[in-house]
Design a protein around this motif. Sequence first.
Motif, PDB file in Angstrom:
ATOM      1  N   ARG A  73      22.748  49.333  22.159  1.00  0.00           N
ATOM      2  CA  ARG A  73      22.906  49.041  20.722  1.00  0.00           C
ATOM      3  C   ARG A  73      21.812  49.666  19.868  1.00  0.00           C
ATOM      4  O   ARG A  73      22.051  50.057  18.741  1.00  0.00           O
ATOM      5  N   ASP A  74      20.599  49.738  20.400  1.00  0.00           N
ATOM      6  CA  ASP A  74      19.482  50.258  19.607  1.00  0.00           C
ATOM      7  C   ASP A  74      19.235  51.754  19.841  1.00  0.00           C
ATOM      8  O   ASP A  74      18.235  52.293  19.427  1.00  0.00           O
ATOM      9  N   ALA A  75      20.165  52.444  20.502  1.00  0.00           N
ATOM     10  CA  ALA A  75      19.968  53.859  20.827  1.00  0.00           C
ATOM     11  C   ALA A  75      19.816  54.723  19.590  1.00  0.00           C
ATOM     12  O   ALA A  75      19.045  55.666  19.583  1.00  0.00           O
ATOM     13  N   GLU A  76      20.553  54.398  18.538  1.00  0.00           N
ATOM     14  CA  GLU A  76      20.490  55.220  17.333  1.00  0.00           C
ATOM     15  C   GLU A  76      19.086  55.229  16.740  1.00  0.00           C
ATOM     16  O   GLU A  76      18.582  56.246  16.309  1.00  0.00           O
ATOM     17  N   ALA A  77      18.430  54.082  16.764  1.00  0.00           N
ATOM     18  CA  ALA A  77      17.088  53.976  16.193  1.00  0.00           C
ATOM     19  C   ALA A  77      16.043  54.663  17.072  1.00  0.00           C
ATOM     20  O   ALA A  77      15.045  55.154  16.571  1.00  0.00           O
ATOM     21  N   SER A  78      16.284  54.715  18.380  1.00  0.00           N
ATOM     22  CA  SER A  78      15.272  55.244  19.289  1.00  0.00           C
ATOM     23  C   SER A  78      15.502  56.706  19.670  1.00  0.00           C
ATOM     24  O   SER A  78      14.731  57.260  20.423  1.00  0.00           O
ATOM     25  N   GLY A  79      16.546  57.326  19.176  1.00  0.00           N
ATOM     26  CA  GLY A  79      16.818  58.717  19.521  1.00  0.00           C
ATOM     27  C   GLY A  79      17.551  58.831  20.840  1.00  0.00           C
ATOM     28  O   GLY A  79      18.223  57.912  21.278  1.00  0.00           O
ATOM     29  N   LYS A  80      17.421  59.972  21.521  1.00  0.00           N
ATOM     30  CA  LYS A  80      18.125  60.178  22.787  1.00  0.00           C
ATOM     31  C   LYS A  80      17.594  59.220  23.857  1.00  0.00           C
ATOM     32  O   LYS A  80      16.426  58.908  23.903  1.00  0.00           O
ATOM     33  N   TRP A  81      18.479  58.803  24.712  1.00  0.00           N
ATOM     34  CA  TRP A  81      18.109  57.934  25.821  1.00  0.00           C
ATOM     35  C   TRP A  81      18.705  58.501  27.103  1.00  0.00           C
ATOM     36  O   TRP A  81      19.661  59.267  27.067  1.00  0.00           O
ATOM     37  N   VAL A  82      18.139  58.139  28.226  1.00  0.00           N
ATOM     38  CA  VAL A  82      18.609  58.624  29.528  1.00  0.00           C
ATOM     39  C   VAL A  82      19.524  57.564  30.118  1.00  0.00           C
ATOM     40  O   VAL A  82      19.155  56.391  30.206  1.00  0.00           O
ATOM     41  N   ASP A  83      20.723  57.968  30.527  1.00  0.00           N
ATOM     42  CA  ASP A  83      21.668  56.982  31.055  1.00  0.00           C
ATOM     43  C   ASP A  83      21.237  56.516  32.449  1.00  0.00           C
ATOM     44  O   ASP A  83      20.473  57.187  33.141  1.00  0.00           O
ATOM     45  N   PRO A  84      21.697  55.327  32.852  1.00  0.00           N
ATOM     46  CA  PRO A  84      21.266  54.746  34.133  1.00  0.00           C
ATOM     47  C   PRO A  84      21.555  55.620  35.355  1.00  0.00           C
ATOM     48  O   PRO A  84      20.742  55.677  36.280  1.00  0.00           O
ATOM     49  N   ALA A  85      22.688  56.300  35.386  1.00  0.00           N
ATOM     50  CA  ALA A  85      22.998  57.163  36.533  1.00  0.00           C
ATOM     51  C   ALA A  85      21.973  58.290  36.653  1.00  0.00           C
ATOM     52  O   ALA A  85      21.553  58.648  37.759  1.00  0.00           O
ATOM     53  N   THR A  86      21.547  58.828  35.529  1.00  0.00           N
ATOM     54  CA  THR A  86      20.565  59.910  35.544  1.00  0.00           C
ATOM     55  C   THR A  86      19.187  59.378  35.924  1.00  0.00           C
ATOM     56  O   THR A  86      18.436  60.045  36.641  1.00  0.00           O
ATOM     57  N   MET A  87      18.862  58.164  35.487  1.00  0.00           N
ATOM     58  CA  MET A  87      17.604  57.543  35.919  1.00  0.00           C
ATOM     59  C   MET A  87      17.601  57.372  37.444  1.00  0.00           C
ATOM     60  O   MET A  87      16.580  57.601  38.095  1.00  0.00           O
ATOM     61  N   ARG A  88      18.738  56.977  37.994  1.00  0.00           N
ATOM     62  CA  ARG A  88      18.866  56.790  39.446  1.00  0.00           C
ATOM     63  C   ARG A  88      18.662  58.132  40.158  1.00  0.00           C
ATOM     64  O   ARG A  88      17.974  58.210  41.181  1.00  0.00           O
ATOM     65  N   ILE A  89      19.234  59.189  39.618  1.00  0.00           N
ATOM     66  CA  ILE A  89      19.081  60.520  40.213  1.00  0.00           C
ATOM     67  C   ILE A  89      17.611  60.951  40.158  1.00  0.00           C
ATOM     68  O   ILE A  89      17.072  61.468  41.135  1.00  0.00           O
ATOM     69  N   ASN A  90      16.962  60.712  39.021  1.00  0.00           N
ATOM     70  CA  ASN A  90      15.548  61.079  38.879  1.00  0.00           C
ATOM     71  C   ASN A  90      14.682  60.324  39.883  1.00  0.00           C
ATOM     72  O   ASN A  90      13.771  60.902  40.487  1.00  0.00           O
ATOM     73  N   ALA A  91      14.959  59.032  40.065  1.00  0.00           N
ATOM     74  CA  ALA A  91      14.193  58.223  41.019  1.00  0.00           C
ATOM     75  C   ALA A  91      14.427  58.726  42.450  1.00  0.00           C
ATOM     76  O   ALA A  91      13.490  58.811  43.253  1.00  0.00           O
ATOM     77  N   ARG A  92      15.668  59.060  42.768  1.00  0.00           N
ATOM     78  CA  ARG A  92      15.979  59.577  44.102  1.00  0.00           C
ATOM     79  C   ARG A  92      15.254  60.914  44.324  1.00  0.00           C
ATOM     80  O   ARG A  92      14.768  61.187  45.421  1.00  0.00           O
ATOM     81  N   ALA A  93      15.178  61.749  43.305  1.00  0.00           N
ATOM     82  CA  ALA A  93      14.476  63.032  43.429  1.00  0.00           C
ATOM     83  C   ALA A  93      12.997  62.812  43.751  1.00  0.00           C
ATOM     84  O   ALA A  93      12.418  63.526  44.575  1.00  0.00           O
ATOM     85  N   GLU A  94      12.385  61.819  43.123  1.00  0.00           N
ATOM     86  CA  GLU A  94      10.984  61.504  43.418  1.00  0.00           C
ATOM     87  C   GLU A  94      10.830  61.081  44.873  1.00  0.00           C
ATOM     88  O   GLU A  94       9.893  61.496  45.556  1.00  0.00           O
ATOM     89  N   GLY A  95      11.766  60.239  45.346  1.00  0.00           N
ATOM     90  CA  GLY A  95      11.718  59.797  46.732  1.00  0.00           C
ATOM     91  C   GLY A  95      11.931  60.936  47.716  1.00  0.00           C
ATOM     92  O   GLY A  95      11.255  61.022  48.745  1.00  0.00           O
ATOM     93  N   LEU A  96      12.879  61.824  47.403  1.00  0.00           N
ATOM     94  CA  LEU A  96      13.125  62.987  48.265  1.00  0.00           C
ATOM     95  C   LEU A  96      11.888  63.884  48.328  1.00  0.00           C
ATOM     96  O   LEU A  96      11.499  64.330  49.413  1.00  0.00           O
ATOM     97  N   ALA A  97      11.286  64.126  47.188  1.00  0.00           N
ATOM     98  CA  ALA A  97      10.091  64.974  47.154  1.00  0.00           C
ATOM     99  C   ALA A  97       8.991  64.362  48.023  1.00  0.00           C
ATOM    100  O   ALA A  97       8.399  65.058  48.867  1.00  0.00           O
ATOM    101  N   ALA A  98       8.749  63.082  47.842  1.00  0.00           N
ATOM    102  CA  ALA A  98       7.698  62.416  48.625  1.00  0.00           C
ATOM    103  C   ALA A  98       8.040  62.438  50.114  1.00  0.00           C
ATOM    104  O   ALA A  98       7.186  62.731  50.959  1.00  0.00           O
ATOM    105  N   GLY A  99       9.295  62.139  50.434  1.00  0.00           N
ATOM    106  CA  GLY A  99       9.720  62.120  51.828  1.00  0.00           C
ATOM    107  C   GLY A  99       9.658  63.479  52.493  1.00  0.00           C
ATOM    108  O   GLY A  99       9.530  63.584  53.714  1.00  0.00           O
TER     109      GLY A  99
END
Length: 163
Positions: A73-99
């Motif tokens: 609901r507050d996305a308009e006021a805060s500008g662009k936001w990252v959707d949950p699926a993309t956050m999940r992909i980013n987190a998995r990338a961090e784990g893959l890199a570390a692993g």
Amino acid sequence: MAPSDPLTDLRVREYRAATDLGHPRIGSEHLLLALVGSESVSGQALRACGLSYEAVYAAASGLSDSYVQRGPRDAEASGKWVDPATMRINARAEGLAAGMGSAVVREEHQLLALVWDPGSPVALHLMEKLGATRERVLEELKRREVEVPEVPLPYRPKWGPPF
């Protein structure tokens, strides 16, 4: 001038893709655009699978407004936001890199994380629509001597939103 951080450059390209498409949020389709437009091994692998920036852009521009416009609901006021699926992909990338023993998340980690996503991110639907399979992406990464996890890809049902 400080050396450029590859992950920051990738995020900037994702933001630009979302802005160019007029999308209020950053989704996996913008990650795919950022990767396929790159000169990195990830970009080379995606292009070898038959993807192009122009084809992915056209497919992403055809996404339904109901999908593109959904957000907090507050996305308009805060500008662009990252959707949950993309956050999940980013987190998995961090784990893959570390692993894999990397102190830095690289574009190939982002692509591997996308390919290994057990959900149905939009980018995978677009890739499949354009004829690129997850298995072919992995083959092309291996061909470029990128370390690829030796575990099976997660099962993905063939149903989902018609993108």
